[in-house]
Scaffold this motif. Sequence first.
Motif, mmCIF file in Angstrom:
data_model
loop_
_atom_site.group_PDB
_atom_site.id
_atom_site.type_symbol
_atom_site.label_atom_id
_atom_site.label_comp_id
_atom_site.label_asym_id
_atom_site.label_seq_id
_atom_site.Cartn_x
_atom_site.Cartn_y
_atom_site.Cartn_z
ATOM 1 N N SER A 15 0.805 -1.223 0.000
ATOM 2 C CA SER A 15 0.000 0.000 0.000
ATOM 3 C C SER A 15 0.838 1.274 0.000
ATOM 4 C CB SER A 15 -0.938 0.006 1.219
ATOM 5 O OG SER A 15 -0.183 -0.016 2.421
ATOM 6 N N ARG A 16 2.049 1.215 0.551
ATOM 7 C CA ARG A 16 2.840 2.440 0.693
ATOM 8 C C ARG A 16 4.065 2.510 -0.198
ATOM 9 N NH1 ARG A 16 2.646 3.857 7.171
ATOM 10 N NH2 ARG A 16 0.424 3.402 7.457
ATOM 11 N N GLY A 17 4.402 1.407 -0.834
ATOM 12 C CA GLY A 17 5.591 1.429 -1.671
ATOM 13 C C GLY A 17 6.843 1.230 -0.851
ATOM 14 N N ARG A 18 7.892 1.995 -1.122
ATOM 15 C CA ARG A 18 9.173 1.831 -0.450
ATOM 16 C C ARG A 18 9.086 2.263 1.014
ATOM 17 N NH1 ARG A 18 11.634 4.945 -3.370
ATOM 18 N NH2 ARG A 18 12.534 3.527 -4.920
ATOM 19 N N MET A 19 9.619 1.409 1.909
ATOM 20 C CA MET A 19 9.664 1.730 3.336
ATOM 21 C C MET A 19 10.981 1.237 3.914
ATOM 22 S SD MET A 19 5.863 0.833 4.842
ATOM 23 C CE MET A 19 6.239 1.618 6.427
ATOM 24 N N PRO A 53 19.637 -0.017 -1.225
ATOM 25 C CA PRO A 53 20.527 0.612 -0.246
ATOM 26 C C PRO A 53 20.641 2.118 -0.462
ATOM 27 C CG PRO A 53 21.804 -0.436 -1.973
ATOM 28 C CD PRO A 53 20.373 -0.756 -2.257
ATOM 29 N N GLY A 54 21.280 2.772 0.520
ATOM 30 C CA GLY A 54 21.576 4.195 0.405
ATOM 31 C C GLY A 54 20.462 5.083 0.949
ATOM 32 N N ARG A 55 20.770 6.393 0.948
ATOM 33 C CA ARG A 55 19.784 7.366 1.437
ATOM 34 C C ARG A 55 18.537 7.310 0.550
ATOM 35 N NH1 ARG A 55 21.383 13.563 2.543
ATOM 36 N NH2 ARG A 55 22.399 12.525 4.307
ATOM 37 N N GLY A 56 17.380 7.280 1.179
ATOM 38 C CA GLY A 56 16.130 7.199 0.432
ATOM 39 C C GLY A 56 15.798 5.787 0.000
ATOM 40 N N GLY A 57 16.634 4.825 0.392
ATOM 41 C CA GLY A 57 16.372 3.444 0.022
ATOM 42 C C GLY A 57 15.419 2.779 0.987
ATOM 43 N N GLY A 58 15.404 1.460 0.964
ATOM 44 C CA GLY A 58 14.511 0.712 1.834
ATOM 45 C C GLY A 58 14.049 -0.552 1.145
#
Length: 342
Positions: A15-19, A53-58
Amino acid sequence: MSAGRLLSVLLLLQSRGRMSARAIAEELGVSVRTAYRDVERLQGAGVPVCAEPGRGGGYRLLDGYRTRLTGMSEGEARALLFAGLPDAAADLGLAAEVSAARLKLLAALPAGPRAAAARTAAVFHVDAPGWYREPEQTPYLPLFVEATLTQRVVETRYRRWRAPQEVSRRLRPYGLVLKSGVWYVVAAAENATATPTAATYRVAQVLDASLSGERFERPRDFELGEYWAFSLADFEARRYTGTATVRLSPRGRRRLPDNVAPEVVRAVDATATAVGADGWVEAVVPTESIAHACGELLRLGTDVEVVAPAELRRAMADTVGALARAYGVTGVTGVTGLTGHT
């Protein structure tokens, strides 16, 4: 390991995509390490969860992957039947969409939960508005729904209680609240000299409204539930501006809940002391104003006597005297008409 929690992780990602693992942990009330383990178990079960990985990843699900609605308990299926209250949905202009969504939800459920949900729908009906008043007319409510979802400024003409009563406002709607059958829009009014702050507007008091082409950014730290709870607490704190000392008969105490606000009933319960041997009590109650307190207490008739303040006692006596004269009764004039309880 909780199978229900794994399903919750899956549905969150769907439902939310990347987390991030931390966001998943905060949502489910578990540790970050537990969130990592849950994601690994999903991957081990063949669910295509991708790690970035990395900033904004998940974590996110592979593009195009969707799970069927399974693993739902009978209690959860029943609860979902309350998610779209039909009257509220109709007010919002979403009656057809809610009806279609309920049908699709029921069709997707396994046989057991589907039957339980159908039984629940047959034996519960929610009627939100209170007694003794007609439902409010809110022709601009669907417009505010559109504005809230698309973050568009609304040009309004609004009727308020203080002068000047009719005012023009450019509103940034942050959310909608249904309270005791009354719709409110929580919005920030644009002001050239200050940063817009959220306030509450009664939708039925909107005289005219139109969507503008201008968009706005809803503050990221704004939480509608928190705002509403604070707003209610602030209203209660500002509502009562004084106190009154009253005497009540036993019947008057029994009649209180049907005639005055709950705060007044609680105050009587907390401060009541006996006066005399016939069951009468004396208590201190909060008041909004002399006029409002007079109107409320007169509902109790001879089962209440105002002891103080003198202004309220006089207002009660003047009203009783005016009523007596209207009905042709003589000898009831002002304060002298109140003999008091002895």
